[in-house]
Design a protein around this motif. Structure first.
Motif, PDB file in Angstrom:
ATOM      1  N   GLY A   1      21.599  -0.731 -14.658  1.00 13.55           N
ATOM      2  CA  GLY A   1      20.763  -0.089 -15.655  1.00 13.55           C
ATOM      3  C   GLY A   1      19.418  -0.745 -15.895  1.00 13.55           C
ATOM      4  O   GLY A   1      18.690  -0.352 -16.803  1.00 13.55           O
ATOM      5  N   ARG A   2      19.053  -1.758 -15.071  1.00 15.78           N
ATOM      6  CA  ARG A   2      17.805  -2.467 -15.347  1.00 15.78           C
ATOM      7  C   ARG A   2      17.007  -2.900 -14.118  1.00 15.78           C
ATOM      8  O   ARG A   2      15.836  -3.222 -14.230  1.00 15.78           O
ATOM      9  CB  ARG A   2      18.072  -3.690 -16.222  1.00 15.78           C
ATOM     10  N   VAL A   3      17.601  -2.933 -12.937  1.00 13.21           N
ATOM     11  CA  VAL A   3      16.896  -3.395 -11.740  1.00 13.21           C
ATOM     12  C   VAL A   3      16.609  -2.197 -10.836  1.00 13.21           C
ATOM     13  O   VAL A   3      17.533  -1.561 -10.336  1.00 13.21           O
ATOM     14  CB  VAL A   3      17.722  -4.449 -10.966  1.00 13.21           C
ATOM     15  N   THR A   4      15.332  -1.908 -10.648  1.00 13.34           N
ATOM     16  CA  THR A   4      14.917  -0.790  -9.809  1.00 13.34           C
ATOM     17  C   THR A   4      14.537  -1.303  -8.432  1.00 13.34           C
ATOM     18  O   THR A   4      13.752  -2.247  -8.312  1.00 13.34           O
ATOM     19  CB  THR A   4      13.705  -0.070 -10.443  1.00 13.34           C
ATOM     20  N   GLU A   5      15.119  -0.675  -7.398  1.00 13.00           N
ATOM     21  CA  GLU A   5      14.822  -1.069  -6.015  1.00 13.00           C
ATOM     22  C   GLU A   5      14.533   0.169  -5.177  1.00 13.00           C
ATOM     23  O   GLU A   5      15.202   1.194  -5.309  1.00 13.00           O
ATOM     24  CB  GLU A   5      15.978  -1.869  -5.420  1.00 13.00           C
ATOM     25  N   LEU A   6      13.540   0.031  -4.314  1.00 12.72           N
ATOM     26  CA  LEU A   6      13.062   1.111  -3.457  1.00 12.72           C
ATOM     27  C   LEU A   6      13.434   0.813  -2.014  1.00 12.72           C
ATOM     28  O   LEU A   6      13.131  -0.279  -1.509  1.00 12.72           O
ATOM     29  CB  LEU A   6      11.538   1.214  -3.589  1.00 12.72           C
ATOM     30  N   LEU A   7      14.075   1.761  -1.353  1.00 10.01           N
ATOM     31  CA  LEU A   7      14.407   1.604   0.065  1.00 10.01           C
ATOM     32  C   LEU A   7      13.130   1.813   0.875  1.00 10.01           C
ATOM     33  O   LEU A   7      12.555   2.896   0.868  1.00 10.01           O
ATOM     34  CB  LEU A   7      15.484   2.614   0.474  1.00 10.01           C
ATOM     35  N   VAL A   8      12.671   0.755   1.561  1.00  9.62           N
ATOM     36  CA  VAL A   8      11.390   0.825   2.270  1.00  9.62           C
ATOM     37  C   VAL A   8      11.530   0.885   3.780  1.00  9.62           C
ATOM     38  O   VAL A   8      10.557   1.197   4.472  1.00  9.62           O
ATOM     39  CB  VAL A   8      10.451  -0.344   1.872  1.00  9.62           C
ATOM     40  N   ALA A   9      12.710   0.573   4.316  1.00 13.06           N
ATOM     41  CA  ALA A   9      12.930   0.655   5.763  1.00 13.06           C
ATOM     42  C   ALA A   9      14.414   0.849   6.021  1.00 13.06           C
ATOM     43  O   ALA A   9      15.260   0.397   5.255  1.00 13.06           O
ATOM     44  CB  ALA A   9      12.433  -0.604   6.461  1.00 13.06           C
ATOM     45  N   ASN A  10      14.700   1.504   7.152  1.00 16.12           N
ATOM     46  CA  ASN A  10      16.080   1.827   7.475  1.00 16.12           C
ATOM     47  C   ASN A  10      16.183   1.969   8.993  1.00 16.12           C
ATOM     48  O   ASN A  10      15.393   2.682   9.596  1.00 16.12           O
ATOM     49  CB  ASN A  10      16.441   3.143   6.779  1.00 16.12           C
ATOM     50  N   THR A  11      17.133   1.242   9.593  1.00 13.98           N
ATOM     51  CA  THR A  11      17.384   1.382  11.030  1.00 13.98           C
ATOM     52  C   THR A  11      18.864   1.702  11.224  1.00 13.98           C
ATOM     53  O   THR A  11      19.608   1.833  10.253  1.00 13.98           O
ATOM     54  CB  THR A  11      17.036   0.091  11.807  1.00 13.98           C
ATOM     55  N   ALA A  12      19.298   1.755  12.459  1.00 13.47           N
ATOM     56  CA  ALA A  12      20.699   2.065  12.751  1.00 13.47           C
ATOM     57  C   ALA A  12      21.646   1.032  12.141  1.00 13.47           C
ATOM     58  O   ALA A  12      22.766   1.366  11.758  1.00 13.47           O
ATOM     59  CB  ALA A  12      20.913   2.145  14.256  1.00 13.47           C
ATOM     60  N   TRP A  13      21.209  -0.239  12.047  1.00 14.62           N
ATOM     61  CA  TRP A  13      22.081  -1.294  11.518  1.00 14.62           C
ATOM     62  C   TRP A  13      21.397  -2.171  10.475  1.00 14.62           C
ATOM     63  O   TRP A  13      21.729  -3.348  10.315  1.00 14.62           O
ATOM     64  CB  TRP A  13      22.589  -2.182  12.649  1.00 14.62           C
ATOM     65  N   SER A  14      20.438  -1.626   9.737  1.00 17.90           N
ATOM     66  CA  SER A  14      19.786  -2.436   8.705  1.00 17.90           C
ATOM     67  C   SER A  14      19.063  -1.559   7.694  1.00 17.90           C
ATOM     68  O   SER A  14      18.803  -0.385   7.948  1.00 17.90           O
ATOM     69  CB  SER A  14      18.773  -3.410   9.323  1.00 17.90           C
ATOM     70  N   TYR A  15      18.764  -2.173   6.553  1.00 19.59           N
ATOM     71  CA  TYR A  15      17.829  -1.568   5.617  1.00 19.59           C
ATOM     72  C   TYR A  15      17.115  -2.669   4.855  1.00 19.59           C
ATOM     73  O   TYR A  15      17.611  -3.786   4.719  1.00 19.59           O
ATOM     74  CB  TYR A  15      18.487  -0.554   4.677  1.00 19.59           C
ATOM     75  N   THR A  16      15.918  -2.340   4.382  1.00 18.09           N
ATOM     76  CA  THR A  16      15.114  -3.269   3.584  1.00 18.09           C
ATOM     77  C   THR A  16      14.704  -2.557   2.310  1.00 18.09           C
ATOM     78  O   THR A  16      14.349  -1.375   2.332  1.00 18.09           O
ATOM     79  CB  THR A  16      13.864  -3.719   4.361  1.00 18.09           C
ATOM     80  N   TYR A  17      14.760  -3.289   1.211  1.00 22.51           N
ATOM     81  CA  TYR A  17      14.374  -2.742  -0.074  1.00 22.51           C
ATOM     82  C   TYR A  17      13.376  -3.671  -0.749  1.00 22.51           C
ATOM     83  O   TYR A  17      13.246  -4.839  -0.381  1.00 22.51           O
ATOM     84  CB  TYR A  17      15.602  -2.538  -0.978  1.00 22.51           C
ATOM     85  N   SER A  18      12.678  -3.130  -1.726  1.00 18.35           N
ATOM     86  CA  SER A  18      11.775  -3.937  -2.537  1.00 18.35           C
ATOM     87  C   SER A  18      12.009  -3.602  -4.002  1.00 18.35           C
ATOM     88  O   SER A  18      12.609  -2.578  -4.325  1.00 18.35           O
ATOM     89  CB  SER A  18      10.314  -3.665  -2.172  1.00 18.35           C
ATOM     90  N   GLN A  19      11.543  -4.500  -4.854  1.00 11.89           N
ATOM     91  CA  GLN A  19      11.529  -4.220  -6.284  1.00 11.89           C
ATOM     92  C   GLN A  19      10.069  -3.955  -6.638  1.00 11.89           C
ATOM     93  O   GLN A  19       9.291  -4.892  -6.825  1.00 11.89           O
ATOM     94  CB  GLN A  19      12.110  -5.390  -7.071  1.00 11.89           C
ATOM     95  N   PRO A  20       9.675  -2.684  -6.671  1.00 17.88           N
ATOM     96  CA  PRO A  20       8.260  -2.330  -6.743  1.00 17.88           C
ATOM     97  C   PRO A  20       7.511  -2.842  -7.966  1.00 17.88           C
ATOM     98  O   PRO A  20       6.319  -3.023  -7.903  1.00 17.88           O
ATOM     99  CB  PRO A  20       8.261  -0.804  -6.693  1.00 17.88           C
TER     100      PRO A  20
END
Length: 164
Positions: A79-98
């Motif tokens: 309910g308090r930490v916002t994260e944005l999915l910024v990259a996605n591959t077949a076996w990975s993902y990267t997110y940021s806290q904008p």
């Protein structure tokens, strides 16, 4: 005009250096990994859900914008930490806290080792200079805390990936 600029040049240079020093970044990397007793494809299918982090941290997670697993999806953790999915591959993902002042990012990745094993890598990157406390010992304590917290997460992900 040239004389005024020449006289002001050392002052301008000094101000630029001071401003740069005030905004210097101290990026910290927290690399975590675990060997998973499962092939990469099988392991990734069990841990690739963008909001599964809620279960592993024993809290809530909801997709508030976009579609789970697609670049641009936004998740809200506890309910308090916002994260944005910024990259996605077949076996990975990267997110940021904008909106994070620490320029916080994380990457979850699976890499094959051999036919029956894979490696889970979870890497955090953030600017420790943006933390409320800037002393080296405070930064070290913060990194230790994040390392402990995310080691628990990696272990939960490993258990999920290996579950029958």
């Amino acid at each position: 005009m040239k004389i005024a600029f020449a006289a002001a040049a050392p002052i301008i240079a000094g101000l630029a250096l001071a401003a740069g020093a005030a905004h210097a970044a101290d990026f910290v990397t927290v690399p975590l990994e675990a060997t998973i007793n499962a092939p990469a494809d099988a392991a990734w299918k069990k841990i690739n859900g963008y909001c599964q982090i809620g279960a592993w941290f024993k809290t809530t997670c909801e997709i508030t914008s976009g579609k789970d697993g697609e670049v641009g999806a936004v998740r809200l953790i506890a309910g308090r930490v916002t994260e944005l999915l910024v990259a996605n591959t077949a076996w990975s993902y990267t997110y940021s806290q904008p909106k994070s002042p620490t320029d916080y990012h994380g990457t979850v990745e699976i890499r094959p080792i051999d036919k029956g094993h894979s490696r889970l890598l979870y890497t955090l990157v953030y600017d420790a200079d943006a933390l409320p406390k800037h002393e080296p010992e405070d930064k070290a304590k913060d990194k230790e805390s994040r390392t402990r917290q995310f080691t628990v997460l990696v272990n939960a992900m490993k258990a999920s990936a290996e579950a029958k």
